[in-house]
Enzyme design. Structure first.
Site, mmCIF file in Angstrom:
data_model
loop_
_atom_site.group_PDB
_atom_site.id
_atom_site.type_symbol
_atom_site.label_atom_id
_atom_site.label_comp_id
_atom_site.label_asym_id
_atom_site.label_seq_id
_atom_site.Cartn_x
_atom_site.Cartn_y
_atom_site.Cartn_z
ATOM 1 N N HIS A 17 -3.187 42.652 -32.446
ATOM 2 C CA HIS A 17 -2.515 42.524 -31.152
ATOM 3 C C HIS A 17 -2.226 43.917 -30.596
ATOM 4 C CE1 HIS A 17 1.199 43.542 -33.170
ATOM 5 N NE2 HIS A 17 1.110 42.477 -33.968
ATOM 6 N N HIS A 20 -0.805 46.716 -32.840
ATOM 7 C CA HIS A 20 -1.798 47.348 -33.730
ATOM 8 C C HIS A 20 -2.661 48.325 -32.941
ATOM 9 C CE1 HIS A 20 -1.284 43.362 -35.929
ATOM 10 N NE2 HIS A 20 -0.767 44.264 -36.737
ATOM 11 N N CYS A 125 12.694 37.098 -46.822
ATOM 12 C CA CYS A 125 11.929 36.676 -45.636
ATOM 13 C C CYS A 125 10.449 36.642 -45.997
ATOM 14 C CB CYS A 125 12.142 37.639 -44.470
ATOM 15 S SG CYS A 125 10.995 37.286 -43.103
ATOM 16 N N CYS A 128 8.295 39.051 -43.741
ATOM 17 C CA CYS A 128 8.415 40.484 -44.066
ATOM 18 C C CYS A 128 7.933 40.755 -45.485
ATOM 19 C CB CYS A 128 9.864 40.954 -44.031
ATOM 20 S SG CYS A 128 10.631 40.987 -42.442
ATOM 21 N N CYS A 143 16.322 36.213 -40.574
ATOM 22 C CA CYS A 143 15.725 37.543 -40.707
ATOM 23 C C CYS A 143 16.033 38.377 -39.460
ATOM 24 C CB CYS A 143 14.209 37.395 -40.858
ATOM 25 S SG CYS A 143 13.347 38.966 -40.697
ATOM 26 N N HIS A 146 12.315 38.817 -37.768
ATOM 27 C CA HIS A 146 11.580 37.625 -37.316
ATOM 28 C C HIS A 146 12.489 36.495 -36.824
ATOM 29 C CE1 HIS A 146 8.664 39.685 -40.009
ATOM 30 N NE2 HIS A 146 7.904 39.458 -38.969
ATOM 31 N N LYS A 296 10.854 41.297 -25.635
ATOM 32 C CA LYS A 296 9.791 41.222 -26.642
ATOM 33 C C LYS A 296 8.629 40.419 -26.055
ATOM 34 C CE LYS A 296 9.319 40.192 -31.454
ATOM 35 N NZ LYS A 296 9.799 39.570 -32.650
ATOM 36 N N LYS A 299 4.096 34.781 -25.593
ATOM 37 C CA LYS A 299 3.271 33.964 -24.690
ATOM 38 C C LYS A 299 4.153 33.129 -23.774
ATOM 39 C CE LYS A 299 -1.138 33.816 -26.946
ATOM 40 N NZ LYS A 299 -1.269 33.693 -28.405
HETATM 41 N N1 MSP Z 1 1.266 45.536 -43.671
HETATM 42 C C1 MSP Z 1 2.432 46.211 -43.227
HETATM 43 C C2 MSP Z 1 2.273 47.718 -43.304
HETATM 44 C C3 MSP Z 1 1.890 48.241 -44.659
HETATM 45 S S1 MSP Z 1 1.626 49.961 -44.611
HETATM 46 C C4 MSP Z 1 1.463 50.382 -46.199
HETATM 47 C C5 MSP Z 1 2.737 45.836 -41.787
HETATM 48 N N2 MSP Z 1 1.739 45.272 -41.092
HETATM 49 S S2 MSP Z 1 1.850 44.762 -39.588
HETATM 50 O O1 MSP Z 1 0.553 44.220 -39.265
HETATM 51 O O2 MSP Z 1 2.971 43.914 -39.415
HETATM 52 O O3 MSP Z 1 2.126 46.051 -38.702
HETATM 53 C C6 MSP Z 1 1.223 47.132 -38.709
HETATM 54 C C7 MSP Z 1 1.779 48.264 -37.842
HETATM 55 O O4 MSP Z 1 1.841 47.837 -36.488
HETATM 56 C C8 MSP Z 1 3.198 48.679 -38.251
HETATM 57 O O5 MSP Z 1 3.340 50.088 -38.245
HETATM 58 C C9 MSP Z 1 4.043 48.055 -37.169
HETATM 59 O O6 MSP Z 1 5.234 48.761 -36.913
HETATM 60 C C10 MSP Z 1 3.108 48.153 -35.969
HETATM 61 N N3 MSP Z 1 3.478 47.207 -34.919
HETATM 62 C C11 MSP Z 1 3.494 45.838 -34.997
HETATM 63 N N4 MSP Z 1 3.968 45.343 -33.806
HETATM 64 C C12 MSP Z 1 4.272 46.356 -32.965
HETATM 65 C C13 MSP Z 1 4.677 46.448 -31.616
HETATM 66 N N5 MSP Z 1 4.968 45.394 -30.870
HETATM 67 N N6 MSP Z 1 4.741 47.688 -31.064
HETATM 68 C C14 MSP Z 1 4.359 48.810 -31.743
HETATM 69 N N7 MSP Z 1 3.973 48.735 -33.007
HETATM 70 C C15 MSP Z 1 4.085 47.570 -33.712
HETATM 71 O O7 MSP Z 1 3.841 46.087 -41.344
#
Ligand code: MSP
Length: 508
Positions: A17, A20, A125, A128, A143, A146, A296, A299
């Site tokens: 998304h 990421h 959680c 998490c 949580c 979440h 936040k 949808k």
């Molecule tokens: N799998 C763990 C990270 C393990 S690192 C050894 C994780 N995954 S995640 O898919 O939830 O998030 C991946 C990255 O994307 C994290 O750094 C997280 O903070 C970032 N983001 C997820 N949603 C976000 C936003 N809405 N905005 C900015 N970054 C965000 O956590």
């Protein structure tokens, strides 16, 4: 100089998304700028595939965890070229080499005496994959991230003696004020440390989807230990013929979101210390992207910015530019389709794209597409003096948004220069040929230098433009503004197609 930079690795229980995409883009901008400066960059990204969230999501879809992981890891992998991410390797924590190395490192932690068995009980959680401490839990045992109901879990498992690292971590924080950046994140991590560390659960007995604990195969490692180690294990097998660990470790720069601060700034260095491995140099914590309404993204609120739709309509560079320009790196930011359209039209298309098009068009019209070999305007040149160095200093502090703004001030200055000089008037007056030539050469050189500096942000557009100018070099050496005519290119310039075409649906 080696420069090893990483992103967090994404959970494969869902699809990629905007959050990421943001982290990948922001990290890529840093990696590309350091490469541009001639550093030996290694950029790692990948997917986090073990643990309860993935196992639960798979079972909910009637799939085995590995099947879901394979399916979604492909989606994350495919995102990289779509965003033009220049990662050197993509790690999956289900890679067998990774899993073996995790066992090896954590066995060392065990052998060094930092593991004991104990009973764990607490609020957990599943999203998490983390136990929550009492003071962070929301009303109704929910949580804090979440907002879903936590479950009360109790099990006998192995513990990591985190408490043994209270002092070494305090020393790390005191001696390296930039271990965690920006300062707000440093203070938060330091405050957590100040509360006193408790030992943490290292293994799970109930779960099978994970890396087996070598000294007790009835357990798997708690997913965070397996996941964090990706930064270290990847180097051992990223290259088919050499182990890169000695060359690139310790990492210079971990880029993460603020929700996973504790894991990276407390657990991770402690785990490395326990294994006798050097700790990373810096953890940079970026903010969260919220909808344009400051809420936040969801949808149901209709405030989601879908990265795939943006890529389709505006192209990769527009998304890269918008996110790095709009959201100050290290702070939260509000983003959405409206703001994206405005920045695309006013900044990318009009201010930068149009400046490039006008410059090429005037050179073609007035000088047959050849840049005059005359001195550039000293007043403009002065405004580019030391610019590349200033940008590098900002990048050293990961101030990528401020760096982009600094470059953009020069884009605007050049646009004003066109208005001040009015080359179309100069062209009407034969006695002002020298002024016209100086103006055109200055504009050419300005556009070229700005483009080199913009390369980390919008690589595709810059490469297209510079190729068309006959000056394809994007290295830092070429970011110098020449005093005596163009430093490169500027011969037989072909017409330039718009870099950022007009939108079918303009911004309201
Ligand atoms: N799998 C763990 C990270 C393990 S690192 C050894 C994780 N995954 S995640 O898919 O939830 O998030 C991946 C990255 O994307 C994290 O750094 C997280 O903070 C970032 N983001 C997820 N949603 C976000 C936003 N809405 N905005 C900015 N970054 C965000 O956590």
């Amino acid at each position: 100089m080696p420069f090893y930079i990483t992103t967090a690795i994404a959970y494969v229980n869902g699809q990629p998304h905007l959050g990421h995409a943001y982290e990948e883009i922001a990290t890529d901008v840093l990696a590309r700028q350091h490469r541009q400066r001639g550093e030996d960059v290694f950029f790692l990204t990948g997917t986090d595939e073990h643990g309860e969230p993935v196992a639960d999501a798979a079972h909910a879809q009637g799939l085995e965890p590995q099947e879901l992981a394979d399916k979604n890891a492909e989606r994350f992998k495919a995102l990289m070229p779509q965003l033009n991410i220049s990662n050197n390797f993509f790690i999956r924590t289900t890679d067998t080499q990774h899993m073996h190395r995790v066992q090896e490192v954590l066995q060392r932690v065990y052998d060094n005496g930092y593991v004991h068995k104990g009973l764990y009980e607490g609020w957990y959680c599943p999203r998490c994959a983390d136990f929550k401490v009492e003071n962070e839990i929301l009303d109704g045992n929910r949580c804090p991230i979440h907002e879903i109901a936590l479950t009360r879990e109790s099990e006998e498992n192995y513990f990591f003696k985190l408490s043994a690292f209270q002092e070494p971590l305090e020393r790390l924080f005191d001696e390296h004020r930039d271990f965690v950046m920006p300062a707000r994140a440093y203070n938060e991590a330091r405050a957590f440390l100040g509360q006193g560390l408790q030992d943490i659960s290292l293994s799970r007995a109930k779960l099978t989807w994970g890396v087996t604990v070598p000294w007790d195969p009835s357990h798997v490692f708690y997913v965070w230990f397996d996941a964090l180690l990706n930064y270290y294990t990847a180097l051992s097998y990223a290259s088919p013929d050499t182990d890169l660990t000695d060359h690139y470790w310790p990492a210079q720069f971990h880029v993460i979101g603020k929700d996973i601060l504790k894991f990276h700034t407390i657990f991770w260095p402690a785990m490395l210390m326990a294994a006798g491995v050097e700790v990373p140099q810096r953890v940079f914590v970026h903010g969260f992207l919220m909808g344009e309404d400051g809420r936040k993204m969801s949808k149901s609120l209709g405030n989601v910015l879908d990265p795939f739709a943006v890529l389709e309509e505006f192209g990769t560079d527009a998304l890269r530019f918008y996110l790095t320009r709009e959201v100050v790196f290290g702070s939260d930011g509000n983003v959405g389709p409206h703001g994206l359209r405005i920045r695309y039209e006013t900044e990318l298309a009009n201010e930068y794209g149009n400046l490039a098009s006008r410059t090429v068009a005037m050179l073609r019209r007035y000088r047959d597409g050849n840049v005059p070999r005359v001195d550039t305007d000293p007043e403009i040149r002065e405004q580019f003096d030391g610019l590349a160095e200033a940008i590098s200093e900002l990048f050293d502090r990961a101030e990528t948004t401020q760096a982009l703004d600094t470059i953009w001030q020069r884009v605007r200055r050049l646009n004003r220069y066109v208005e001040e000089r009015q080359p179309w008037q100069l062209a009407k007056d034969d006695t002002r040929g020298a002024e016209l030539e100086q103006t055109l050469t200055t504009l050419f050189e300005g556009v070229r230098v700005i483009s080199v500096l913009l390369h980390p942000y919008i690589p595709q557009s810059v490469e297209r433009l510079l190729a068309s100018l006959g000056a394809p070099d994007t290295s830092y050496a070429s970011a110098r503004f020449s005093a005596t005519g163009p430093l490169a290119g500027g011969v037989d310039l072909p017409p330039l197609e718009p870099l950022f075409p007009k939108l079918e649906r303009p911004a309201e």
